[in-house]
Design an enzyme around this catalytic site. Structure first.
Site, PDB file in Angstrom:
ATOM      1  N   PHE A   1       0.866  -1.170   0.000  1.00  0.00           N
ATOM      2  CA  PHE A   1       0.000   0.000   0.000  1.00  0.00           C
ATOM      3  C   PHE A   1       0.905   1.223   0.000  1.00  0.00           C
ATOM      4  O   PHE A   1       2.110   1.114   0.249  1.00  0.00           O
ATOM      5  CB  PHE A   1      -0.897  -0.019   1.251  1.00  0.00           C
ATOM      6  CG  PHE A   1      -2.345  -0.317   0.963  1.00  0.00           C
ATOM      7  CD1 PHE A   1      -2.706  -1.165  -0.067  1.00  0.00           C
ATOM      8  CD2 PHE A   1      -3.358   0.254   1.728  1.00  0.00           C
ATOM      9  CE1 PHE A   1      -4.036  -1.442  -0.330  1.00  0.00           C
ATOM     10  CE2 PHE A   1      -4.690  -0.023   1.468  1.00  0.00           C
ATOM     11  CZ  PHE A   1      -5.031  -0.864   0.444  1.00  0.00           C
TER      12      PHE A   1
ATOM     13  N   GLN B   1      -8.066  13.932   5.372  1.00  0.00           N
ATOM     14  CA  GLN B   1      -7.478  13.207   4.249  1.00  0.00           C
ATOM     15  C   GLN B   1      -8.432  13.189   3.062  1.00  0.00           C
ATOM     16  O   GLN B   1      -9.587  12.792   3.188  1.00  0.00           O
ATOM     17  CB  GLN B   1      -7.172  11.771   4.645  1.00  0.00           C
ATOM     18  CG  GLN B   1      -6.617  10.954   3.481  1.00  0.00           C
ATOM     19  CD  GLN B   1      -5.978   9.665   3.963  1.00  0.00           C
ATOM     20  OE1 GLN B   1      -6.678   8.703   4.247  1.00  0.00           O
ATOM     21  NE2 GLN B   1      -4.662   9.666   4.082  1.00  0.00           N
TER      22      GLN B   1
ATOM     23  N   HIS C   1      -8.947  11.269  -0.104  1.00  0.00           N
ATOM     24  CA  HIS C   1      -8.503  10.053  -0.780  1.00  0.00           C
ATOM     25  C   HIS C   1      -8.351  10.396  -2.244  1.00  0.00           C
ATOM     26  O   HIS C   1      -9.215  11.054  -2.825  1.00  0.00           O
ATOM     27  CB  HIS C   1      -9.533   8.935  -0.579  1.00  0.00           C
ATOM     28  CG  HIS C   1      -9.020   7.574  -0.929  1.00  0.00           C
ATOM     29  ND1 HIS C   1      -8.784   7.184  -2.222  1.00  0.00           N
ATOM     30  CD2 HIS C   1      -8.676   6.522  -0.147  1.00  0.00           C
ATOM     31  CE1 HIS C   1      -8.336   5.931  -2.216  1.00  0.00           C
ATOM     32  NE2 HIS C   1      -8.260   5.511  -0.974  1.00  0.00           N
TER      33      HIS C   1
ATOM     34  N   LEU D   1     -15.796   5.492  -2.649  1.00  0.00           N
ATOM     35  CA  LEU D   1     -14.381   5.108  -2.584  1.00  0.00           C
ATOM     36  C   LEU D   1     -13.987   4.121  -3.681  1.00  0.00           C
ATOM     37  O   LEU D   1     -14.646   3.110  -3.906  1.00  0.00           O
ATOM     38  CB  LEU D   1     -14.098   4.470  -1.218  1.00  0.00           C
ATOM     39  CG  LEU D   1     -12.668   3.985  -0.998  1.00  0.00           C
ATOM     40  CD1 LEU D   1     -11.684   5.144  -1.024  1.00  0.00           C
ATOM     41  CD2 LEU D   1     -12.567   3.233   0.322  1.00  0.00           C
TER      42      LEU D   1
ATOM     43  N   GLU E   1      -7.621   1.993  -2.521  1.00  0.00           N
ATOM     44  CA  GLU E   1      -6.193   2.076  -2.809  1.00  0.00           C
ATOM     45  C   GLU E   1      -5.661   0.729  -3.294  1.00  0.00           C
ATOM     46  O   GLU E   1      -4.627   0.654  -3.952  1.00  0.00           O
ATOM     47  CB  GLU E   1      -5.450   2.513  -1.533  1.00  0.00           C
ATOM     48  CG  GLU E   1      -3.962   2.712  -1.730  1.00  0.00           C
ATOM     49  CD  GLU E   1      -3.331   3.560  -0.634  1.00  0.00           C
ATOM     50  OE1 GLU E   1      -4.020   4.452  -0.102  1.00  0.00           O
ATOM     51  OE2 GLU E   1      -2.162   3.339  -0.308  1.00  0.00           O
TER      52      GLU E   1
ATOM     53  N   ARG F   1      -1.196   9.225   0.235  1.00  0.00           N
ATOM     54  CA  ARG F   1      -2.479   9.706  -0.280  1.00  0.00           C
ATOM     55  C   ARG F   1      -2.496  11.225  -0.472  1.00  0.00           C
ATOM     56  O   ARG F   1      -3.088  11.725  -1.429  1.00  0.00           O
ATOM     57  CB  ARG F   1      -3.608   9.296   0.670  1.00  0.00           C
ATOM     58  CG  ARG F   1      -3.869   7.812   0.610  1.00  0.00           C
ATOM     59  CD  ARG F   1      -4.943   7.391   1.587  1.00  0.00           C
ATOM     60  NE  ARG F   1      -5.249   5.972   1.393  1.00  0.00           N
ATOM     61  CZ  ARG F   1      -6.082   5.294   2.152  1.00  0.00           C
ATOM     62  NH1 ARG F   1      -6.701   5.880   3.161  1.00  0.00           N
ATOM     63  NH2 ARG F   1      -6.319   4.025   1.910  1.00  0.00           N
TER      64      ARG F   1
ATOM     65  N   HIS G   1     -12.105  11.747   2.862  1.00  0.00           N
ATOM     66  CA  HIS G   1     -12.120  10.342   3.252  1.00  0.00           C
ATOM     67  C   HIS G   1     -12.000  10.135   4.758  1.00  0.00           C
ATOM     68  O   HIS G   1     -12.726   9.350   5.341  1.00  0.00           O
ATOM     69  CB  HIS G   1     -10.968   9.647   2.537  1.00  0.00           C
ATOM     70  CG  HIS G   1     -10.892   8.172   2.758  1.00  0.00           C
ATOM     71  ND1 HIS G   1     -11.987   7.351   2.620  1.00  0.00           N
ATOM     72  CD2 HIS G   1      -9.855   7.357   3.096  1.00  0.00           C
ATOM     73  CE1 HIS G   1     -11.620   6.093   2.859  1.00  0.00           C
ATOM     74  NE2 HIS G   1     -10.348   6.071   3.166  1.00  0.00           N
TER      75      HIS G   1
ATOM     76  N   ARG H   1      -2.883   9.867   6.917  1.00  0.00           N
ATOM     77  CA  ARG H   1      -2.971   8.462   7.306  1.00  0.00           C
ATOM     78  C   ARG H   1      -2.542   7.550   6.168  1.00  0.00           C
ATOM     79  O   ARG H   1      -2.920   7.778   5.019  1.00  0.00           O
ATOM     80  CB  ARG H   1      -4.410   8.119   7.705  1.00  0.00           C
ATOM     81  CG  ARG H   1      -4.601   6.661   8.051  1.00  0.00           C
ATOM     82  CD  ARG H   1      -5.970   6.375   8.592  1.00  0.00           C
ATOM     83  NE  ARG H   1      -7.042   6.515   7.603  1.00  0.00           N
ATOM     84  CZ  ARG H   1      -7.302   5.627   6.649  1.00  0.00           C
ATOM     85  NH1 ARG H   1      -6.556   4.547   6.511  1.00  0.00           N
ATOM     86  NH2 ARG H   1      -8.318   5.819   5.818  1.00  0.00           N
TER      87      ARG H   1
END
Lengths: 489, 542
Positions: free
Chosen positions: B118, B230, B232, B246, B249, B280, B344, B378
């Site tokens: 990730f 955040q 996204h 969403l 990721e 991100r 997000h 994050r």
């Protein structure tokens, strides 16, 4: 933005009034879902109660019936004229149903077995059963749930998922039998509406029944059927000479040959309802179709598969495969046989077609119209098992006026009629009410189990599509005979 | 036990996502527990929607110290190191626990749980169950919860914390019929999740309304780093009404490529080393920049493409993405996805100790409603891990509170009285909540979005304050909760704007166009922003 008018079911428990459909006209954007239209309705009328949460098909909160069919409001596109109603479960208010007691019947994992993740193969098998979002759609369409204490389709899915998991310590097969494993009529209504496309009857119920069979928990009546199949190759007693022994191997059509089918007659039509099968043969011959009757055919295995008794299945399949292999088209007339040959036999060197499909594909000579209003009962194994819905209706409309009724299992499938007769009776009685409500004079269907079972649950004649068509032909012939100078059409 | 019409328990948990349910399971070891769930428990919050995964160090070659380093770097060193330490140390144990409780995670070519790469991580560390990881966790947790004596109250939302002599004693709550209930406890856990529903474009479920920040703040607890929102990088654009949905990721983790209108793989301009798997904040700003500079799609996005993967891989690894896009008419096996940034996650939240104690005695917080774990940005996969690590810690801490008398005291009676007056105002109000919330979301997206400056933030704050003062209208008692939620959203929005104005630097997700962006984050002189009823400011390193 475009205006759509949808009708939304409103119900206030305090009012003492039944639910009613209220039209709302709202503006929605391109691609809007039913949920977005409900949001707009809620802005107009903040008293509307409806449930939703994730908005992306993952939480299962927003399942409703749209035009009669369950689905997730957040995923179904909205269209002008849509009717939005709660799931067919106890309604709390408007579109909100009492879901929690139903979800409480879904068994919880019982740790204490192995600690680590199982091997890859097991994980893959488990994953197949893990996608359920507990939206309640399957429970809301399950006929067994309405007349028994069956825990419901997804409860069975969960028990199979737990049974396959070496980390779980519960006796899941035993629990499944206690929770109504043998109540499922294998009508496939749950599979049809599952937003995650989990085929619970095949993937969970039949497998749990097979495990129950290995552990000696098969119902005695089901075991009797299996013993009969083992001994005779047929699933019913030989009280008459089976039809396929009585007719010629090749039945030529009355006119030029337009086609040819090998007729897999099936146990019930051979040995319980041979007149119906003879009607079908007559209709085929009249329409130029040569009917071949392979003499070596045996039970298709459906009664064994649905009840989880698989020991003799391979032998039956091999016998049928060999008996039918020479023919390009094998025609079934029994919805159960047809679904079984299509789905449970792997790749076959021939095409399997239901009687209705055969006639739809080859086309028929128009029969005379009868002054008759009929309704059609969709056999589960034809409608959902084979996706055949329009063909029989088109044939019926050639002869009579058709009034529709909701497609709902009559209770005769899945071994329920033998194993759980009270349930079959109760579901049959539901059909009685539905049939009476249509006002039809006759009930037409296309499955021997339905034909046989519904006859006991209605005062109207219950007939196969073929028998209705044949009556139309007979009338046509009679009319031609009484008016010889009229050209026949 | 019911006293004076109130429900009393040793521990009250508010929220039924991953953190709340984990907290309830833990607290049940210590005494009676009531779990308040705004939705049907197990269906609410963002955990069931979480797709990508759960970060845990499970294999040789990885190390909790590396996980911590990645988390701190990704968080622009604003994280509270003690919280990060708890996260990386305990995430593996909590994962093993989930497995023992029946969770079905994917198995890779090696034995044990598969892990995928990730963004912002030096090792493939993200455990997953296809792209329905959070759903699998939630199912597992609900199963475990069913084995406890926790009393679950479905579809009942906390609307105010109740205080007695400077201590949190419980909460007032509204059920779906609009009836007011009182829940009293020795320890209260807030696990209400996030609140990016205050933005026009958001990934959050309908419960992402920031109730925990609002409840905690109004009760006197301090929140930190509320400016850290955040975005996204990849939210769906179509259809409009489902915008922001969403796109996990995991799509990039599995090899997905970002392309602009010209077909350029533009991440090479922003982070040539990590490309699509940059953090991100970087990827979201890259996409926003491409669109602002005219290289975006007609609808204001970019393309996310997995068509170079085999259909089988896509079906196996990204089944939910495939299903969702198919439902909206796009087959990701043969066509790219059109994506743009979407609000997000809120990194900020209630200030907690590693034991999840907030600054208000008796009140604990876990999961997204707490702050400090993720710093200024994050990492994907750290939120699900956070729910388990800190959910358990909060449940334990609340469970360890000594038994105290629990009754509806005059002080609590006064608060309930004030609440009833507020409800009367709503029933007598003027403005329907959806209209306030709609304006709020647009205000926040425009003024407190990906790129910020003082004027824009001040304008947004002024707009939010105006909306806060609208007289919300409840058509029936069943609509009272909507008013409470709208008020909470307004309060959250103002906290975000105020905090954003307090931080005069670029840091992680907080991009101030009018501030210095050249100082490396580990050299910043600023620490947390903080806001409470009694003070506000930004910590400065001496």
């Amino acid at each position: 933005m475009a205006a759509v008018t949808i009708r939304v079911s409103r119900f206030d428990p305090a009012s003492g009034e039944p639910a009613r459909l209220v039209p709302y006209t709202v503006e929605v954007r391109e691609g809007a879902r039913v949920l977005h239209a409900l949001h707009a309705v809620h802005e107009q009328d903040p008293t509307l109660a409806y449930r939703y949460c994730c908005g992306s098909g993952q939480c299962g909160s927003c399942a409703v019936r749209v035009n009669g069919r369950p689905g997730l409001a957040c995923m179904l596109p909205v269209a002008d004229g849509d009717v939005v109603e709660p799931l067919d479960l106890p309604v709390v208010r408007d579109l909100v149903v009492d879901l929690v007691p139903r979800l409480a019947r879904i068994a919880a994992f019982l740790p204490g077995g192995e600690q680590d993740l199982p091997d890859r193969e097991t994980v893959e098998a488990l994953k197949d059963l893990c996608h359920c979002i507990e939206c309640g759609s399957c429970i809301s369409v399950c006929p067994a749930v309405t007349v028994t204490d069956f825990a419901g389709p997804t409860a069975m899915r969960q028990l199979e998922r737990l049974r396959l998991d070496p980390r779980d310590t519960g006796d899941r097969t035993l629990l499944a039998t206690e929770e109504g494993l043998f109540c499922c009529t294998s009508c496939q209504a749950c599979a049809e509406v599952c937003p995650k496309e989990i085929r619970i009857p095949g993937k969970a119920i039949e497998r749990l029944r097979a495990e129950a069979n290995r552990r000696g928990m098969t119902l005695p009546r089901h075991a009797e059927v299996a013993a009969l199949v083992r001994k005779t190759g047929r699933s019913v007693d030989r009280t008459i000479t089976p039809l396929f022994e009585r007719v010629e191997s090749v039945l030529e059509p009355y006119g030029p040959v337009r086609g040819e089918v090998a007729f897999f007659i099936g146990c019930i039509y051979s040995m319980r309802l041979p007149e119906t099968a003879l009607d079908a043969i007559e209709v085929l011959r009249r329409n130029g179709i040569r009917v071949i009757v392979p003499k070596e055919q045996v039970c298709c295995g459906s009664p064994l598969i649905r009840t989880g008794q698989l020991a003799d299945l391979a032998r039956l399949q091999a016998t049928n495969r060999a008996a039918l292999a020479p023919y390009p088209i094998v025609m079934t007339m029994c919805a159960g046989c047809g679904s079984t040959l299509k789905h449970d036999y792997g790749n076959l060197p021939f095409r399997v077609m239901d009687f209705n499909e055969v006639l739809a594909e080859f086309g028929i000579e128009p029969p005379a119209r009868l002054p008759l209003t009929v309704t059609y009962h969709d056999p589960c194994h034809l409608l959902r098992g084979q996706g055949i819905s329009e063909q029989p209706r088109a044939l019926i409309r050639e002869v009579a006026d058709l009034v529709e009724m909701e497609a709902r299992c009559c209770g005769s499938g899945g071994g329920v009629k033998a194993g759980n007769p009270a349930e079959a009776e109760a579901l049959g009685e539901r059909r009685r009410e539905a049939i009476a409500a249509t006002g039809a004079e006759q009930v037409i269907t296309s499955c021997p189990f339905c034909e046989f079972h519904i006859r006991a649950h209605t005062d109207r004649p219950v007939r196969h599509v073929a028998s209705l068509l044949l009556e139309g032909y007979k009338k046509k012939d009679a009319e031609a005979a009484s008016a010889p100078d009229q050209p026949s059409g | 036990m019911v006293e004076n019409g109130a429900t009393a328990a040793h521990v009250l948990v508010i929220g039924s996502g991953g953190a709340g349910v984990r907290a309830a399971i833990e607290a049940a070891e210590h005494g009676s527990v009531v779990l308040l769930s705004k939705t049907i428990a197990g269906k609410g919050g963002c955990t069931p929607m979480a797709e990508g995964g759960y970060n845990a160090v499970l294999r040789e070659g990885d190390d909790p110290a590396l996980h911590a380093a990645d988390t701190l770097k990704g968080g622009a060193y604003l994280n509270d190191p003690a919280l990060v330490d708890a996260l990386v140390t305990e995430a593996p144990d909590r994962m093993r626990e989930l497995l023992a409780w029946g969770a079905v995670f994917d198995v890779g070519s090696e034995e044990g749980v598969a892990q995928r790469p990730f963004g912002g991580q030096q090792r493939p560390r993200t455990c997953y169950a296809g792209d329905r990881t959070g759903h699998e966790m939630m199912v597992t947790l609900m199963d475990r919860l069913a084995a406890t004596d926790v009393e679950v109250v479905h579809e009942c939302a906390a609307v105010e914390l109740l205080l007695e002599a400077g201590r949190c004693k419980g909460a007032a709550a509204l059920d779906s019929e609009g009836r007011l209930g009182v829940y009293l406890a020795d320890g209260v856990v807030l696990a209400t999740g996030g609140g990016t529903r205050v933005y026009d474009i958001s990934t959050n479920s309908s419960s992402g309304t920031g109730d925990g920040y609002a409840l905690g703040y109004r009760a006197g607890a301090e929140v930190i780093d509320m400016e850290m929102v955040q975005f996204h990088p990849t939210g769906a654009i179509q259809p409009y009404d489902a915008r922001g949905r969403l796109v996990t990721e995991a799509v990039r983790g599995e090899g997905g490529r970002l392309l602009n209108r010209l077909g350029e793989r533009f991440m090479s301009r922003y982070d040539p080393e990590r490309m699509e798997l940059s953090t991100r904040d970087v990827v979201a700003r890259a996409i926003a920049t491409e669109v602002l500079e005219g290289r975006g799609t007609e609808r204001g996005g970019v393309w996310l493409d997995v068509t170079h993967l085999s259909p089988g891989e896509i079906e196996r690894r990204l089944p939910i993405m495939l299903e969702q896009f198919l439902a909206f008419g796009v087959d990701i096996r043969t066509e790219p996805m059109e994506v743009a940034p979407t609000a997000h996650h809120i990194m900020g939240g209630l200030r907690i100790t590693p034991d999840c104690a907030t600054t208000l005695p008796g009140l604990y917080a876990a999961g997204e409603c707490s702050g400090g774990v993720h710093g200024a940005n994050r990492l994907g996969g750290n939120a699900l891990a956070e729910t388990q690590v800190f959910g358990r810690r909060a449940g334990r801490s609340a469970g360890l509170e000594p038994e105290r008398p629990k009754g509806v005291t005059p002080a609590i009676e006064r608060q309930l009285g004030a609440l009833r007056l507020r409800f009367d105002d709503y029933l007598d109000g003027e403005v329907p909540p959806p209209s306030v919330v709609r304006r709020l979301r647009q205000t926040m997206w425009q003024g407190a979005g990906i790129f910020r400056d003082e004027a824009g933030l001040a304008g947004a704050l002024a707009g939010v304050e105006l909306l806060k003062n609208q007289r919300l209208f409840a058509a029936t008692e069943r609509n009272l909760l909507e008013c409470c939620t709208a008020a909470n959203q307004c309060l959250l929005a103002s906290l975000i704007c105020r905090a954003a104005l307090l931080r005069p630097e670029c840091r992680g997700a907080h991009m101030r166009r009018d501030a210095d962006c050249s100082t490396p984050p580990n050299a910043s002189r600023y620490g947390h922003t903080f806001l409470s009823l009694t003070r506000e400011g930004i910590e400065e390193v001496a």
